[in-house]
Design a protein around this motif. Structure first.
Motif, mmCIF file in Angstrom:
data_model
loop_
_atom_site.group_PDB
_atom_site.id
_atom_site.type_symbol
_atom_site.label_atom_id
_atom_site.label_comp_id
_atom_site.label_asym_id
_atom_site.label_seq_id
_atom_site.Cartn_x
_atom_site.Cartn_y
_atom_site.Cartn_z
ATOM 1 N N ASP A 191 89.751 110.331 17.568
ATOM 2 C CA ASP A 191 89.511 110.481 15.582
ATOM 3 C C ASP A 191 90.867 111.184 15.367
ATOM 4 O O ASP A 191 90.960 110.935 14.204
ATOM 5 N N VAL A 192 91.521 112.185 16.313
ATOM 6 C CA VAL A 192 92.533 112.886 14.887
ATOM 7 C C VAL A 192 93.199 113.240 16.494
ATOM 8 O O VAL A 192 92.878 112.742 17.836
ATOM 9 N N VAL A 193 94.974 113.226 15.878
ATOM 10 C CA VAL A 193 95.717 112.970 17.295
ATOM 11 C C VAL A 193 96.720 113.797 16.542
ATOM 12 O O VAL A 193 97.271 113.679 15.325
ATOM 13 N N ILE A 194 97.065 114.957 17.132
ATOM 14 C CA ILE A 194 98.161 116.273 16.283
ATOM 15 C C ILE A 194 99.317 115.651 17.721
ATOM 16 O O ILE A 194 99.084 116.331 19.244
ATOM 17 N N ALA A 195 100.176 115.411 16.982
ATOM 18 C CA ALA A 195 101.505 114.475 17.536
ATOM 19 C C ALA A 195 103.071 116.121 17.468
ATOM 20 O O ALA A 195 102.776 116.020 16.524
ATOM 21 N N ASP A 196 103.420 115.883 18.573
ATOM 22 C CA ASP A 196 105.050 115.813 18.711
ATOM 23 C C ASP A 196 105.822 115.294 18.023
ATOM 24 O O ASP A 196 105.674 114.700 17.883
ATOM 25 N N LEU A 198 108.619 114.486 19.236
ATOM 26 C CA LEU A 198 109.352 114.323 20.088
ATOM 27 C C LEU A 198 108.134 113.523 21.273
ATOM 28 O O LEU A 198 108.913 113.022 22.002
ATOM 29 N N GLY A 199 106.894 113.433 20.670
ATOM 30 C CA GLY A 199 106.437 112.294 21.439
ATOM 31 C C GLY A 199 107.090 110.767 20.789
ATOM 32 O O GLY A 199 107.434 111.045 20.393
ATOM 33 N N PRO A 200 106.223 109.724 22.022
ATOM 34 C CA PRO A 200 106.660 108.678 21.662
ATOM 35 C C PRO A 200 106.190 107.925 20.282
ATOM 36 O O PRO A 200 104.805 107.244 20.259
ATOM 37 N N ARG A 201 106.257 107.871 19.051
ATOM 38 C CA ARG A 201 105.932 108.185 17.532
ATOM 39 C C ARG A 201 105.433 106.410 17.735
ATOM 40 O O ARG A 201 104.765 106.440 16.882
ATOM 41 N N ASP A 202 106.175 105.961 18.590
ATOM 42 C CA ASP A 202 106.247 103.736 18.618
ATOM 43 C C ASP A 202 104.292 104.022 18.535
ATOM 44 O O ASP A 202 103.336 103.336 18.048
ATOM 45 N N LEU A 203 103.909 105.039 19.460
ATOM 46 C CA LEU A 203 102.454 104.427 19.907
ATOM 47 C C LEU A 203 101.358 105.061 18.261
ATOM 48 O O LEU A 203 100.612 103.949 18.453
ATOM 49 N N LEU A 204 101.973 105.667 17.714
ATOM 50 C CA LEU A 204 100.923 106.216 16.433
ATOM 51 C C LEU A 204 100.971 104.868 15.392
ATOM 52 O O LEU A 204 99.896 104.887 15.242
ATOM 53 N N VAL A 211 92.189 106.823 12.547
ATOM 54 C CA VAL A 211 92.273 108.056 13.107
ATOM 55 C C VAL A 211 93.097 108.758 12.545
ATOM 56 O O VAL A 211 94.747 108.246 11.365
ATOM 57 N N GLU A 212 92.915 109.974 12.207
ATOM 58 C CA GLU A 212 94.094 111.311 11.510
ATOM 59 C C GLU A 212 94.847 111.570 12.301
ATOM 60 O O GLU A 212 95.077 112.004 13.631
ATOM 61 N N VAL A 213 96.323 110.980 11.746
ATOM 62 C CA VAL A 213 97.433 111.755 12.816
ATOM 63 C C VAL A 213 97.912 112.841 11.758
ATOM 64 O O VAL A 213 98.179 112.999 10.732
ATOM 65 N N ILE A 214 98.321 113.780 12.729
ATOM 66 C CA ILE A 214 99.043 115.337 11.999
ATOM 67 C C ILE A 214 100.033 115.657 12.809
ATOM 68 O O ILE A 214 99.939 115.395 14.052
ATOM 69 N N ASP A 215 101.078 116.123 11.806
ATOM 70 C CA ASP A 215 102.783 115.435 12.450
ATOM 71 C C ASP A 215 102.474 117.925 12.858
ATOM 72 O O ASP A 215 102.305 118.263 12.105
ATOM 73 N N ALA A 216 102.609 117.739 14.187
ATOM 74 C CA ALA A 216 102.631 118.997 14.952
ATOM 75 C C ALA A 216 103.574 120.709 14.051
ATOM 76 O O ALA A 216 103.843 120.859 13.827
ATOM 77 N N ALA A 217 104.981 118.972 14.394
ATOM 78 C CA ALA A 217 105.833 119.512 13.822
ATOM 79 C C ALA A 217 105.651 119.940 12.154
ATOM 80 O O ALA A 217 106.216 121.184 12.346
ATOM 81 N N LYS A 218 104.921 119.611 11.318
ATOM 82 C CA LYS A 218 104.613 120.024 9.740
ATOM 83 C C LYS A 218 103.502 121.333 9.667
ATOM 84 O O LYS A 218 102.951 121.086 8.283
ATOM 85 N N ARG A 246 96.472 116.414 21.516
ATOM 86 C CA ARG A 246 96.998 116.387 21.405
ATOM 87 C C ARG A 246 98.342 115.617 22.415
ATOM 88 O O ARG A 246 98.712 115.322 23.073
ATOM 89 N N LEU A 247 98.972 114.948 22.048
ATOM 90 C CA LEU A 247 100.431 113.419 22.075
ATOM 91 C C LEU A 247 101.723 114.644 22.224
ATOM 92 O O LEU A 247 102.120 114.888 20.939
ATOM 93 N N LYS A 248 102.079 114.632 23.702
ATOM 94 C CA LYS A 248 103.022 116.030 23.858
ATOM 95 C C LYS A 248 103.931 115.041 24.721
ATOM 96 O O LYS A 248 104.205 113.272 24.611
#
Length: 424
Positions: A191-196, A198-204, A211-218, A246-248
């Protein structure tokens, strides 16, 4: 009878008598699934393959080492006939018919009262496919469905109440195809993805719109508070009953602060699942043609964080000890510190001519490799405009494979151990 479709049903065989006639290759393939049901299995066969014999030796079934005899199917709930003795198979099939016991025949499907579907399993889901007289098509359909469930391309929403939790997913070194099957499936169910960053961005891009995507860098509060803010975000969304990923980059526990997040979740009473990822420390050199170990060249490899310089009081690395090692040294987050690191290693005895490879954006379309020596590494990084994320390999293994890579591509941002540094 063959003109009518078979009625699919799931048999619950735990503790119930199942008889298998024949101990050859067919039985070897079918027995593991029967054992998994918890059935009371009796194998009747004069001989068996080594694998089937090992099952008997392990106590997973009882083996009566003799040919089939009338009465063997007494009180059986299910029978699998898989011997090479046609006459015995026919007698066993007739006995099963008299006893009204469902019977599968590997030698004659038309004479059987049950057919074995092509089955596969993924995370508690059993897929069983029947296509009548075309077993290869059954297997093909089965494989397509199971693969879709595993890689997340086929998603069936869960409708029953699920336990809120967080999955710490290692996304791998950058190529979206190098995430694990489990990691990709959990992403598809999130439901929620908190992504780095440097994670594989293409998967988003593959995630459903809801799905709520949260950029951990921001995440707000600045870099000093970033990790605490990430922890709070994980806890907040999980407590709201959402499935959180938590996608790292790389692996969560290789300089990825995965344990800090797991500890914060444990303290908050949130269930946490750790999905390991392919670490850039091994995969990126491999993608660039460099083995971190090689027979007769290196018997060990050491992975080191280079985000602080050797003379920095915060450094926990024993650089003099590393200089004495004969194996491979892999540096992550070390692009802007490679000069100081090289000087320190040389000062403690490492040869200035030791081969070095700097691999930027490993496993992605922008991957490129710059070769140097320990003495020239800092200059090569500067003139080659090497930027993070990059993995630096030091040791004789650099010279084992052929050089690869082009001149294009550059990294983004700067080294930050809070943002998925396993990518380098």
């Amino acid at each position: 009878m063959a003109e009518h479709p078979a009625y699919p049903v799931g048999l619950r065989l735990a503790g119930r008598r199942v008889v298998v006639i024949g101990g050859g290759q067919v039985a070897q393939r079918r027995l593991p699934a029967l054992i998994a049901t918890g059935a009371d299995i009796v194998l009747v066969s004069p001989s068996a393959t080594p694998s089937v014999e090992a099952m008997a030796d392990a106590g997973e079934l009882r083996w009566e080492r003799r040919p089939f005899a009338d009465g063997d199917l007494s009180e059986a709930w299910y029978v699998l006939i898989a011997s090479s003795d046609t006459e015995a198979n026919t007698r066993a099939s007739a006995e099963a018919e008299r006893n009204r016991t469902w019977c599968v025949r590997s030698d004659n499907a038309e004479a059987a009262t049950a057919w074995t579907p092509a089955t596969g399993r993924s995370e508690g889901v059993t897929v069983a496919v029947l296509t009548g007289r075309d077993p290869r098509r059954s297997a093909g359909v089965r494989d397509a469905i199971v693969e879709g469930l595993r890689d997340g391309s086929l998603v069936a929403p869960r409708h029953r109440t699920r336990t809120p939790g967080v999955a710490l997913v290692g996304g791998g070194p950058g190529d979206p195809e190098l995430i694990t099957v489990r990691g990709r499936r959990l992403l598809a169910e999130a439901d929620v993805v908190i992504a780095d960053r440097l994670g594989p961005r293409d998967l988003l891009d593959e995630l459903p719109p809801h799905v709520e995507v949260i950029d951990a860098a921001k995440i707000p509060y600045g870099r000093y508070m970033a990790q605490e803010a990430i922890n709070n975000a994980l806890i907040e969304h999980a407590k709201a009953g959402k499935a959180v990923v938590r996608l790292k980059g790389g692996d969560p526990f290789v300089f990825g602060r995965g344990m800090e997040e797991a500890q914060a979740l444990a303290e908050a009473g949130i269930a946490c699942t750790v999905v390991p990822g392919i670490s850039s420390s091994i995969s990126v050199p491999g993608a660039a043609g460099i083995p971190v170990t090689h027979r007769g060249v290196a018997h060990e490899f050491t992975v080191v964080s280079g985000h602080v310089a050797p003379d920095d009081p915060r450094s926990l690395v024993d650089w003099p000890a590393l200089a004495r090692l004969r194996g491979t040294l892999v540096l992550l987050m070390a692009v802007d510190k490679i000069g100081a690191i090289a000087l320190t290693l040389i000062a403690h005895g490492k040869s200035p001519s030791t081969p070095v490879a700097l691999i930027q954006e490993g496993t992605t379309a922008a991957q490129r490799r710059v070769d140097a020596t320990l003495e020239t590494a800092a200059e090569a990084a500067r003139t080659g405009d090497v930027r993070p994320p990059a993995v630096i390999v030091i040791g004789d293994v650099v010279s084992v494979g052929a050089s690869s890579g082009g001149d294009s591509g550059s990294g983004d941002g700067h080294d930050d151990p809070a943002d998925g540094p396993d990518r380098g």
